[in-house]
Design a protein around this motif. Structure first.
Motif, PDB file in Angstrom:
ATOM      1  N   ALA A 138      34.451 -11.570 -85.079  1.00  0.00           N
ATOM      2  CA  ALA A 138      35.238 -10.469 -84.223  1.00  0.00           C
ATOM      3  C   ALA A 138      35.080 -10.108 -82.408  1.00  0.00           C
ATOM      4  O   ALA A 138      34.934  -9.316 -82.034  1.00  0.00           O
ATOM      5  CB  ALA A 138      33.131  -9.663 -84.885  1.00  0.00           C
ATOM      6  N   SER A 139      34.214 -11.282 -82.211  1.00  0.00           N
ATOM      7  CA  SER A 139      34.633 -12.030 -80.564  1.00  0.00           C
ATOM      8  C   SER A 139      35.371 -11.746 -80.509  1.00  0.00           C
ATOM      9  O   SER A 139      36.054 -10.756 -79.681  1.00  0.00           O
ATOM     10  CB  SER A 139      33.836 -12.908 -80.242  1.00  0.00           C
ATOM     11  OG  SER A 139      33.894 -13.970 -80.810  1.00  0.00           O
ATOM     12  N   ILE A 140      36.671 -12.033 -81.496  1.00  0.00           N
ATOM     13  CA  ILE A 140      38.376 -12.008 -80.375  1.00  0.00           C
ATOM     14  C   ILE A 140      38.776 -10.981 -81.181  1.00  0.00           C
ATOM     15  O   ILE A 140      39.703 -10.905 -80.320  1.00  0.00           O
ATOM     16  CB  ILE A 140      39.088 -13.367 -80.274  1.00  0.00           C
ATOM     17  CG1 ILE A 140      39.951 -13.759 -80.524  1.00  0.00           C
ATOM     18  CG2 ILE A 140      38.948 -13.317 -81.943  1.00  0.00           C
ATOM     19  CD1 ILE A 140      40.270 -12.979 -78.764  1.00  0.00           C
ATOM     20  N   ASN A 141      38.554 -10.391 -81.869  1.00  0.00           N
ATOM     21  CA  ASN A 141      38.764  -9.066 -82.204  1.00  0.00           C
ATOM     22  C   ASN A 141      38.924  -7.875 -81.666  1.00  0.00           C
ATOM     23  O   ASN A 141      39.034  -6.925 -82.440  1.00  0.00           O
ATOM     24  CB  ASN A 141      38.888  -8.925 -83.905  1.00  0.00           C
ATOM     25  CG  ASN A 141      40.220 -10.408 -84.806  1.00  0.00           C
ATOM     26  OD1 ASN A 141      40.863 -10.929 -85.195  1.00  0.00           O
ATOM     27  ND2 ASN A 141      39.463 -11.310 -85.660  1.00  0.00           N
ATOM     28  N   ALA A 142      37.808  -7.914 -81.039  1.00  0.00           N
ATOM     29  CA  ALA A 142      37.161  -6.792 -79.896  1.00  0.00           C
ATOM     30  C   ALA A 142      38.454  -6.318 -79.865  1.00  0.00           C
ATOM     31  O   ALA A 142      39.596  -6.859 -78.700  1.00  0.00           O
ATOM     32  CB  ALA A 142      35.922  -7.100 -79.310  1.00  0.00           C
TER      33      ALA A 142
END
Length: 299
Positions: A138-142
């Protein structure tokens, strides 16, 4: 797994466009020959751990490059297991082909690498294991995260004496990294000359931000290697990819590997149903495609 006929869906521009025809011909005719040569690439390389300043913090990364000279830069987007020895090995191998390579920890906003100590023992059916991955991914796909990071990572490469800034940058990604390659190529179209996705997940979705809809922003030559089980789950994805890149007149080869499972290119993948995911012969063929792409587009 049922046997399938191999699918090699290749986008081609109109007949008067020789650059597209040359690329397709090179990919098809030279792929196996390059794979054989790349297996013996022995250029001495050097490796160091680095930190890259980004808009959101400091990213730990590995920088691997030939021992002498300045070379085209390459950005590797890891899979969901992140920066670890298996990804460093891939970076060392492509550096041995004559490229200066950055492999970031894509999850630096959450934790330093390695985020999963032993990927080979990971169980995708175990909800406790999957719960470890979700916040990382989720952190990089934000929204905007990958684009900001790509800017910082390529700026880092361009600042290194081992990188020849007159040559285009290549980027390759695995699983989760596949769509990040597309987002990188779209975010820096004047800098990125080649992008390759291997068993990329989420390349085609029904969302307005789906990666395949970024094709019109891309100027790089692209390669998409699709796993057989991904194709079974989403058989129209390859067609939508092909149509999007053809409409944008962006050179793109889209190929299904009929005997390979999702994750087949990475040596430390866990077993699935008691059988290895990593498939060396198809991984070598995919490697030949990658090297042929970079030779054609980053010269």
């Amino acid at each position: 797994m049922p046997d399938q006929k191999e699918d090699k869906s290749v986008n081609r521009q109109a007949p008067e466009d020789p650059s597209r025809r040359e690329f397709v011909a090179l990919s098809v005719a030279a792929g196996l020959a390059v794979a054989a040569r790349s297996a013996g690439a022995d250029t001495p390389v050097q490796e160091k751990n680095v930190e890259v300043k980004t808009a959101d913090g400091t990213c730990d990364a590995a920088f691997i490059y030939p021992a002498t000279g300045a070379h085209a830069g390459v950005l590797i987007w890891p899979d969901a297991f992140g920066l670890r020895p298996a990804m460093r090995d891939i970076a060392k191998r492509i550096a041995g082909e004559g490229y200066s390579v950055l492999v970031p920890n894509p999850f630096y906003r959450v934790a330093r690498a390695p985020v999963i100590q032993d990927p080979s023992s990971f169980d995708f059916q175990n909800q406790a294991d999957m719960a470890k991955l979700r916040p990382l991914m989720a952190s990089i796909n934000a929204a905007g995260a990958a684009e900001k990071d790509a800017q910082a990572f390529i700026a880092f490469l361009d600042a290194q004496p081992q990188v020849n800034k007159t040559r285009k940058v290549g980027t390759q990604g695995y699983c989760m990294g596949g769509p990040l390659v597309v987002r990188t190529a779209a975010a820096l179209p004047e800098r990125v000359g080649a992008g390759a996705s291997f068993h990329g997940g989420g390349l085609v979705t029904d969302r307005p931000e789906s990666p395949h809809l970024l094709a019109s922003k891309i100027k790089a030559r692209m390669y998409f290697g699709i796993a057989s089980n991904d194709d079974m789950r989403q058989p129209d994805a390859k067609d939508k990819l092909r149509e999007a890149f053809a409409a944008a007149q962006v050179p793109a080869e889209i190929e299904v590997y009929p005997q390979a499972l999702h994750g087949w290119c990475v040596a430390d993948m866990p077993k699935q149903n008691g059988k290895p995911i990593y498939k060396k012969d198809d991984a070598e063929r995919a490697w030949g495609k990658l090297v042929a792409l970079y030779k054609a587009a980053l010269a």
